[in-house]
Design a protein around this motif. Structure first.
Motif, mmCIF file in Angstrom:
data_model
loop_
_atom_site.group_PDB
_atom_site.id
_atom_site.type_symbol
_atom_site.label_atom_id
_atom_site.label_comp_id
_atom_site.label_asym_id
_atom_site.label_seq_id
_atom_site.Cartn_x
_atom_site.Cartn_y
_atom_site.Cartn_z
ATOM 1 N N ARG A 327 0.841 -1.186 0.000
ATOM 2 C CA ARG A 327 0.000 0.000 0.000
ATOM 3 C C ARG A 327 0.884 1.248 0.000
ATOM 4 N NH1 ARG A 327 -4.667 -0.311 -1.072
ATOM 5 N NH2 ARG A 327 -5.364 -1.533 0.716
ATOM 6 N N THR A 328 0.555 2.159 -0.889
ATOM 7 C CA THR A 328 1.348 3.381 -1.018
ATOM 8 C C THR A 328 0.407 4.577 -1.045
ATOM 9 O OG1 THR A 328 3.019 2.161 -2.288
ATOM 10 C CG2 THR A 328 3.101 4.570 -2.394
ATOM 11 N N ILE A 329 0.704 5.576 -0.235
ATOM 12 C CA ILE A 329 -0.174 6.744 -0.112
ATOM 13 C C ILE A 329 0.589 7.998 -0.548
ATOM 14 C CG2 ILE A 329 -1.660 8.102 1.393
ATOM 15 C CD1 ILE A 329 -1.643 5.726 3.346
ATOM 16 N N ILE A 330 0.029 8.669 -1.514
ATOM 17 C CA ILE A 330 0.498 10.003 -1.897
ATOM 18 C C ILE A 330 -0.509 10.996 -1.335
ATOM 19 C CG2 ILE A 330 0.934 11.587 -3.808
ATOM 20 C CD1 ILE A 330 1.549 9.135 -5.551
ATOM 21 N N CYS A 331 -0.020 12.014 -0.678
ATOM 22 C CA CYS A 331 -0.927 13.011 -0.110
ATOM 23 C C CYS A 331 -0.643 14.388 -0.715
ATOM 24 C CB CYS A 331 -0.760 13.080 1.404
ATOM 25 S SG CYS A 331 -1.883 14.265 2.184
ATOM 26 N N GLU A 332 -1.681 14.984 -1.275
ATOM 27 C CA GLU A 332 -1.524 16.344 -1.803
ATOM 28 C C GLU A 332 -1.753 17.347 -0.685
ATOM 29 O OE1 GLU A 332 -3.635 19.347 -5.031
ATOM 30 O OE2 GLU A 332 -3.250 17.263 -5.598
ATOM 31 N N PHE A 333 -0.792 18.248 -0.565
ATOM 32 C CA PHE A 333 -0.858 19.291 0.467
ATOM 33 C C PHE A 333 -0.328 20.559 -0.182
ATOM 34 C CE2 PHE A 333 0.812 20.689 4.906
ATOM 35 C CZ PHE A 333 -0.318 21.452 5.104
ATOM 36 N N ASP A 334 -1.220 21.461 -0.509
ATOM 37 C CA ASP A 334 -0.826 22.647 -1.270
ATOM 38 C C ASP A 334 0.041 23.595 -0.458
ATOM 39 O OD1 ASP A 334 -2.015 21.870 -3.590
ATOM 40 O OD2 ASP A 334 -3.867 22.992 -3.262
ATOM 41 N N THR A 335 0.970 24.209 -1.129
ATOM 42 C CA THR A 335 1.837 25.204 -0.501
ATOM 43 C C THR A 335 1.016 26.442 -0.142
ATOM 44 O OG1 THR A 335 2.431 26.133 -2.646
ATOM 45 C CG2 THR A 335 3.843 24.384 -1.781
ATOM 46 N N ARG A 350 3.841 16.053 10.216
ATOM 47 C CA ARG A 350 2.895 15.149 10.863
ATOM 48 C C ARG A 350 2.376 14.099 9.882
ATOM 49 N NH1 ARG A 350 0.249 17.113 15.356
ATOM 50 N NH2 ARG A 350 -0.751 15.051 15.358
ATOM 51 N N LEU A 351 2.110 14.491 8.660
ATOM 52 C CA LEU A 351 1.650 13.537 7.644
ATOM 53 C C LEU A 351 2.723 12.490 7.372
ATOM 54 C CD1 LEU A 351 -0.077 16.059 5.216
ATOM 55 C CD2 LEU A 351 -1.239 14.209 6.440
ATOM 56 N N HIS A 352 3.945 12.936 7.297
ATOM 57 C CA HIS A 352 5.068 12.019 7.067
ATOM 58 C C HIS A 352 5.179 11.012 8.208
ATOM 59 C CE1 HIS A 352 9.011 10.588 5.909
ATOM 60 N NE2 HIS A 352 9.554 11.032 7.040
ATOM 61 N N GLU A 353 5.065 11.498 9.422
ATOM 62 C CA GLU A 353 5.167 10.623 10.597
ATOM 63 C C GLU A 353 4.017 9.615 10.639
ATOM 64 O OE1 GLU A 353 5.225 13.554 13.631
ATOM 65 O OE2 GLU A 353 7.401 13.907 13.519
ATOM 66 N N ALA A 354 2.871 9.999 10.084
ATOM 67 C CA ALA A 354 1.703 9.115 10.097
ATOM 68 C C ALA A 354 1.793 8.010 9.045
ATOM 69 C CB ALA A 354 0.433 9.928 9.879
ATOM 70 N N GLY A 355 2.734 8.126 8.117
ATOM 71 C CA GLY A 355 2.906 7.055 7.144
ATOM 72 C C GLY A 355 2.672 7.423 5.692
ATOM 73 N N ILE A 588 -3.183 4.965 -3.221
ATOM 74 C CA ILE A 588 -4.179 5.928 -2.756
ATOM 75 C C ILE A 588 -3.588 7.340 -2.847
ATOM 76 C CG2 ILE A 588 -5.631 6.677 -0.844
ATOM 77 C CD1 ILE A 588 -6.435 3.963 -1.964
ATOM 78 N N TYR A 589 -4.391 8.241 -3.372
ATOM 79 C CA TYR A 589 -3.976 9.635 -3.538
ATOM 80 C C TYR A 589 -4.924 10.498 -2.714
ATOM 81 C CZ TYR A 589 -3.756 14.102 -6.233
ATOM 82 O OH TYR A 589 -3.680 15.425 -6.625
ATOM 83 N N LEU A 590 -4.503 10.841 -1.504
ATOM 84 C CA LEU A 590 -5.310 11.692 -0.626
ATOM 85 C C LEU A 590 -5.112 13.156 -1.001
ATOM 86 C CD1 LEU A 590 -4.754 10.141 2.930
ATOM 87 C CD2 LEU A 590 -6.716 9.830 1.399
ATOM 88 N N ILE A 591 -6.217 13.854 -1.192
ATOM 89 C CA ILE A 591 -6.156 15.268 -1.560
ATOM 90 C C ILE A 591 -6.654 16.081 -0.378
ATOM 91 C CG2 ILE A 591 -6.938 17.016 -3.207
ATOM 92 C CD1 ILE A 591 -7.503 14.618 -5.147
ATOM 93 N N THR A 592 -5.785 16.891 0.183
ATOM 94 C CA THR A 592 -6.115 17.675 1.373
ATOM 95 C C THR A 592 -6.957 18.885 0.984
ATOM 96 O OG1 THR A 592 -4.014 17.027 2.375
ATOM 97 C CG2 THR A 592 -5.168 18.911 3.353
ATOM 98 N N LYS A 598 -5.213 17.953 8.976
ATOM 99 C CA LYS A 598 -5.624 16.982 9.985
ATOM 100 C C LYS A 598 -6.638 15.988 9.429
ATOM 101 C CE LYS A 598 -4.589 19.962 13.940
ATOM 102 N NZ LYS A 598 -5.117 20.697 15.113
ATOM 103 N N MET A 599 -7.408 16.392 8.411
ATOM 104 C CA MET A 599 -8.340 15.465 7.762
ATOM 105 C C MET A 599 -7.558 14.370 7.033
ATOM 106 S SD MET A 599 -11.158 18.172 6.258
ATOM 107 C CE MET A 599 -12.446 16.957 5.950
ATOM 108 N N SER A 600 -6.499 14.767 6.322
ATOM 109 C CA SER A 600 -5.658 13.778 5.647
ATOM 110 C C SER A 600 -4.928 12.901 6.651
ATOM 111 C CB SER A 600 -4.650 14.483 4.730
ATOM 112 O OG SER A 600 -5.306 15.105 3.646
#
Length: 621
Positions: A327-335, A350-355, A588-592, A598-600
């Motif tokens: 399982r691989t998660i990419i998370c979008e977090f806009d600058t 925090r997102l990095h620490e969560a995995g 999975i591509y989580l879009i913040t 915190k939702m992501s």
């Protein structure tokens, strides 16, 4: 002229004319129009230019046909005027020259600096069509000019020489002193066309001294005539107008040096005027053709090996390598849209620490100004070892800026990118800004992969190869998903390594995506973005094409008015869609949404916990 061109050049240096396009620009004719069309609409304007150069002393004038080929004229809707435009150009030049000067038909490069991908057979036809029209008009010779690449010039020579035995000159234009764009040393480039032409030479881009430097270092076959048409120095902008610096007196001084190098046909290119030609005439009249003495071969001295500069290397697998087995998660977090980066850096950590496996940052999404994703990507990588995955939009940079940007990413060791078209600037917060779009996302993907092969956008070899892993975007919210998938397949053919989708809001959409894409050879990262409020849900349901929010979800969101509670509910609702996505996709591509990281964070924890409970199998797509 009573003598043939070849007879004349045995006895005298042939003085050509100067620039056409830049001279017309100096006369107030705007650059936005097709200058070759003036052969049909304003023939007297073109004839006046010819006569100006003839009065200055030119004994050879070029037809106003540099770009009068079908490919270029198509941009102006004039592709059916190729034959007429070329014939009329010869007629105008003949009327001006009379018996006092030779008329050469000018044929320019069709590629004209674009990428070196074309159909050779098609180009042969295009060159043959233009050359046939010029020859029918009655030219004394053909001048092939401003070719950056050996292979294209060879095609043009082949097309023309198959039609005529008239004098034929072939001229390169160089990006670097002494080497063509496709990496031929100039001496080898000349040899490639030597058997079929009367002469070889250089024109455009370089001024007299730079061309002189090229000739001083280049052995040239003795049987060939040598021609040069330098620019009037480098192009500059003065008070909003394009200008060239080199003064006519300077051209006279350098003309003497060029003739002593064996140049037997000399004129001017961009920025030159009748005044430049007039000054050159004073020198040309003093000389007979000078026998060229080639430079002696330079003895190659072996240099001691230079120390290898170690660039940042990847310490962890890419998202493509990871998703093949886990399982691989990419998370979008806009600058941020502000100068304050503290909350962004905290959220990213925090997102990095969560995995999270990679944090992806948009490139001014929705054409709204945000802090540079390159700068913050470098911060995340160096400060906390977080893998950035940067969006690269076609909108904001021309090809020069795009390659420079990518080279910078390579130097920083940032090698995961998502290539996108980018929303037009008119919808953003600076609607007066320009949208560039030099290339499409298809083309940019291919060009990035070209860097991976050790070749620059211009076709020049690079000393290193890049190692970019290139993603592409996919919108499943279309009426005919089959057509969208066909478009996606073409992006994969161009070199896309993985796919990131627009957000999907229902389980039926997840199943549809799986069925439509399961045959593809690259991994899919399913876009998931939680709702943040009832108003957010209404907007997506009613205003964003293809997205439908279920009635019961709308009802739930409507009943929750407190903002924090609405976001918590949005996360809970999203988990149902996530469950469906995790059953069929490992990516999975989580879009913040709206920087609510915190939702992501909550969704990341949910994904990791579900995988631990279910001991995820590794036979997913």
């Amino acid at each position: 002229m009573e003598q043939s061109v070849r007879e004349y050049m045995k006895e005298k240096v042939l003085l050509g004319d100067g620039a056409m396009a830049t001279y017309l620009y100096q006369q107030g004719i705007p650059v936005q129009i097709c200058y070759e069309e003036l052969n049909l609409t304003e023939p007297s304007v073109i004839e006046t230019v010819h006569r100006d150069y003839l009065r200055a002393g030119a004994k050879m004038i070029e037809t106003n046909t540099y770009g009068a080929n079908r490919d270029r004229l198509k941009r102006y809707g004039l592709e059916n005027k190729v034959v007429k435009m070329n014939r009329e150009a010869v007629k105008i030049a003949r009327q001006a020259a009379g018996k006092d000067a030779y008329v050469f038909g000018t044929i320019g490069s069709i590629l004209a600096g674009r990428m070196m991908e074309y159909d050779p057979e098609e180009y042969l036809d295009l060159y043959e069509e233009q050359a046939t029209a010029l020859l029918y008009g009655g030219v004394d010779g053909i001048l092939l000019e401003t070719f950056l690449d050996v292979h294209e010039l060879k095609l043009a020579v082949q097309a023309v020489r198959g039609l005529t035995d008239l004098p034929l000159f072939a001229q390169f234009s160089l990006l670097d002193v002494g080497q063509t764009r496709d990496a031929y040393p100039l001496s080898e480039a000349f040899l490639e066309v030597a058997e079929q032409v009367d002469g070889v030479g250089l024109n455009c881009r370089l001024g007299p001294v730079e061309i002189l430097r090229c000739l001083e270092k280049t052995p040239i076959p003795a049987e060939l005539q040598l021609s040069v048409f330098p620019n009037a120095g480098r192009l500059g902008i003065d008070d909003g107008h394009y200008k060239y610096k080199s003064h006519p007196d300077y051209f006279a001084k350098t003309a003497e040096l060029l003739i002593k190098q064996g140049v037997n046909l000399i004129g001017g290119c961009c920025g030159t005027t009748p005044e430049h030609i007039s000054e050159m005439r004073r020198v040309v009249e003093q000389y007979r053709p000078v026998k060229r003495i080639n430079p002696k071969p330079v003895k190659v001295v072996e240099e001691s090996p230079q120390p290898v500069i170690k660039l940042p290397k990847r310490s962890r697998p890419t998202v493509v390598e990871k998703v093949a087995t886990q399982r691989t998660i990419i998370c979008e977090f806009d600058t941020p849209r502000d100068l304050d980066v503290q909350d962004f850096l905290l959220g990213a950590r925090r997102l990095h620490e969560a995995g999270i496996d990679a944090i992806t940052m948009a490139d001014n999404a929705l054409a709204t100004t945000r802090m540079s994703n390159l700068a913050l990507g470098a911060l995340l990588k160096t400060k906390w070892g977080i893998d950035p995955l940067l969006h690269v939009a076609c909108r904001d940079r021309n090809l020069l800026g795009q390659q420079s940007h990518l080279m910078g990413l390579h130097a920083l060791g940032i090698d995961q990118i998502l290539v996108i078209t980018g929303d037009p600037t008119r919808i953003g917060d600076l609607p007066g800004a320009s949208s560039i779009y030099d290339v499409t996302s298809f083309e940019l993907i291919r060009m990035v992969k070209q860097l991976n092969q050790g070749t620059s956008f211009s076709g020049k070899p690079l000393k290193q190869r890049a190692q970019f892993v290139v993603g592409t975007a996919f919108n499943p919210h279309v009426r005919k998903i089959e057509k969208a998938v066909e478009r996606l397949e073409k992006k994969i053919e161009m070199g896309a390594d993985f796919v990131m989708t627009q957000p999907i809001y229902d389980t039926a959409g997840i199943q549809l995506l799986y069925e439509a894409t399961q045959h593809l050879s690259v991994p899919i990262f399913v876009g998931i973005m939680p709702l943040t409020s009832y108003r957010n849900a209404l907007f997506l349901h009613n205003e964003v094409p293809g997205i439908k929010i279920a009635d019961h979800v709308l009802a739930q969101m409507e009943q929750t008015t407190e903002p924090a509670a609405a976001r918590r509910l949005g996360v809970e609702i999203t988990k149902e869609v996530l469950d469906a996505a995790m059953e069929t996709f490992l990516g999975i591509y989580l879009i913040t949404p709206f920087s609510y990281w915190k939702m992501s964070l909550d969704l990341t924890s949910y994904i990791r916990e579900q995988d631990r409970k279910q001991n995820v199998a590794h036979d997913f797509k």
